[in-house]
Design an enzyme around this catalytic site. Structure first.
Site, short mmCIF file in Angstrom:
data_model
loop_
_atom_site.label_atom_id
_atom_site.label_comp_id
_atom_site.label_asym_id
_atom_site.label_seq_id
_atom_site.Cartn_x
_atom_site.Cartn_y
_atom_site.Cartn_z
CG PHE A 153 -1.90 1.19 1.14
CD1 PHE A 153 -3.10 1.06 0.44
CD2 PHE A 153 -1.60 2.41 1.72
CE1 PHE A 153 -3.98 2.13 0.32
CE2 PHE A 153 -2.48 3.49 1.60
CZ PHE A 153 -3.68 3.35 0.91
CG ASP A 195 5.68 3.62 1.67
OD1 ASP A 195 5.70 4.26 2.74
OD2 ASP A 195 4.67 3.53 0.95
CE LYS A 231 -0.20 5.71 7.68
NZ LYS A 231 -1.61 6.00 7.93
C1 LIG Z 1 3.06 2.45 3.77
C2 LIG Z 1 2.15 3.56 3.39
N1 LIG Z 1 2.47 4.34 2.34
C3 LIG Z 1 1.70 5.37 1.97
C4 LIG Z 1 0.52 5.66 2.63
C5 LIG Z 1 -0.32 6.81 2.19
O1 LIG Z 1 -0.20 7.85 3.09
P1 LIG Z 1 -1.27 9.04 3.10
O2 LIG Z 1 -2.57 8.45 3.53
O3 LIG Z 1 -0.70 10.03 4.08
O4 LIG Z 1 -1.32 9.58 1.71
C6 LIG Z 1 0.14 4.87 3.71
C7 LIG Z 1 -1.12 5.13 4.42
O5 LIG Z 1 -1.64 4.33 5.14
C8 LIG Z 1 0.98 3.79 4.11
O6 LIG Z 1 0.66 2.99 5.14
#
Ligand SMILES: Cc1ncc(COP(=O)(O)O)c(C=O)c1O
Length: 403
Positions: free
Chosen positions: A139, A224, A253
């Site tokens: 994700f 990520d 986050k």
């Molecule tokens: C690993 C990871 N990358 C990217 C995102 C996307 O982040 P945002 O919701 O701040 O766009 C998330 C959101 O849960 C995530 O867990």
């Protein structure tokens, strides 16, 4: 009708239906606890989905934000501001990177990561090196580039055509990865733990294998760490458990303890491709968000803080394992590191993770899911041992009402 119910019906009229919030309107928080508008108190084991690292109304965070908003709330990158420069220096001081770009969210950080990876190849004259490899169950966010990298078809459905140039491969299988990563691969993007996809950990050594496969093919490695970063797993960044250094990392986050902030950090050799005019966002380097980030960094780097995250996480994992056994196979696997924890429901359990979240809430504890069969706990990093035990007791009661 309770005040929360009243907000729930008003929200239904004015919000698009893409979210289904619990019928609970949160009003304020204090440490690891939140209170709704009707005065009910909940132990928060979800922290706004792994965001509120310092819990709620932490004095360092409130002071930093209040002071900054009283001075100047926004500058744009037409001008510099001290909190942004200081936060960038602190983040770079804790990891492999030389430089960074501030944005507003995790998806945006990944967009920047994908763009810089492609642009770096293009700048070298390697113009066919455009492909991005990501992993099944990943994700990376909901904007188009991040969404295309998210290898879960359910998130793509009805939103096509997706941007071109993305390849997907099963995680944990170096041989399969080596076949997909070619001279056309700009980067491989990987979450050190696949959080949204079910708190799935890679086999030991897999991150090192990704690094080695990227190096052999001349591709860049993006980690990520939007969810796993900033102490969530008991290290500042989760890839540091494995002693592997990527080229690019995306963050968001927990970075600013609840204010919207993201960052793409990288080696200068890669980042030099984002020359003036190639990439930008109006709110990047927002001083209030960055002041919050400095407050978060101040707490996270206190001696013993990350060890405490590790220890409280171990208590929660051991407690969930024990509950799984006591409630006749309620949980068959308890996964994760530090305070990123997933408990998978057993195959014979006749309810889903969402039902368990609701039952926990009825017992005064906020939790979350990671897919239909996994209960996810991502509490504030300031959670104490005593609060972890209180949370486990509530989950125990919730299981008793369902089993
Ligand atoms: C690993 C990871 N990358 C990217 C995102 C996307 O982040 P945002 O919701 O701040 O766009 C998330 C959101 O849960 C995530 O867990």
């Amino acid at each position: 009708m309770s005040k929360s119910q009243e907000y729930a019906s008003r929200a239904e009229a004015v919000f698009l239906p893409n979210y289904r919030p619990a019928p609970v309107a949160l009003d304020r928080g204090e440490g690891a606890f939140v209170y709704d508008v009707d005065g009910h108190r909940y132990l928060d084991l979800v922290a706004g989905i792994a965001v509120s690292a310092l819990g709620h109304a932490h004095p360092a965070l409130t002071r930093a934000v209040a002071e900054q908003v009283n001075k100047i709330a926004h500058t744009s990158m037409l001008y510099l501001n001290a909190p942004a420069v200081e936060l960038a220096e602190k983040i770079i001081g804790t990891c492999f990177a030389d430089q960074l770009y501030f944005c507003n969210s995790g998806a945006e950080a990944n967009e920047a990561a994908i763009k810089v990876a492609r642009r770096a190849a293009w700048d070298r004259g390697d113009k066919d090196r455009v492909r991005i490899v990501s992993f099944v169950h990943s994700f990376h966010g909901r904007t188009y580039g991040a969404l295309a990298a998210t290898a879960q078809p359910k998130y793509h459905e009805g939103f096509g055509p997706m941007p071109e140039g993305f390849d997907y491969v099963e995680p944990g299988d170096p041989e399969a990865l080596a076949k997909v990563v070619t001279e056309r691969t700009a980067a491989v993007i990987i979450e050190p733990i696949q959080a949204e996809g079910g708190v799935r950990e890679h086999p030991p050594g897999f991150l090192a294998a990704v690094r080695q496969i990227c190096d052999a093919a001349g591709a860049l490695m993006i980690v990520d760490e939007v969810q796993t970063g900033f102490g969530r797993t008991g290290r500042m960044f989760a890839h540091q458990h494995e002693g592997v250094e990527p080229d690019i990392m995306s963050l968001a986050k927990g970075i600013a303890g609840g204010l919207p902030l993201g960052a793409m950090v990288c080696r200068a050799e890669v980042g030099k491709s984002l020359v003036v005019g190639t990439h930008a966002t109006t709110y990047g380097t927002n001083p209030v968000a960055c002041a919050a980030g400095n407050a978060v960094m101040g707490v996270l780097t206190q001696p013993g803080f990350l060890e405490q995250v590790d220890a409280v996480g171990a208590t929660l994992r051991a407690g969930l394992t024990e509950l799984g056994l006591r409630h006749r196979g309620a949980f068959t696997a308890v996964r994760g590191k530090g305070l990123l924890i997933g408990a998978e429901l057993g195959p014979d359990v006749g309810f889903d993770a969402k039902a368990l979240v609701e039952a926990c809430r009825a017992q005064g504890v906020l939790t979350h899911v990671a897919g239909p069969r996994v209960l996810r706990l991502v509490p504030p990093l300031i959670l104490t041992e005593g609060q972890a035990v209180e949370g486990l007791q509530a989950i125990d009661r919730a299981l008793s009402t369902l089993m």
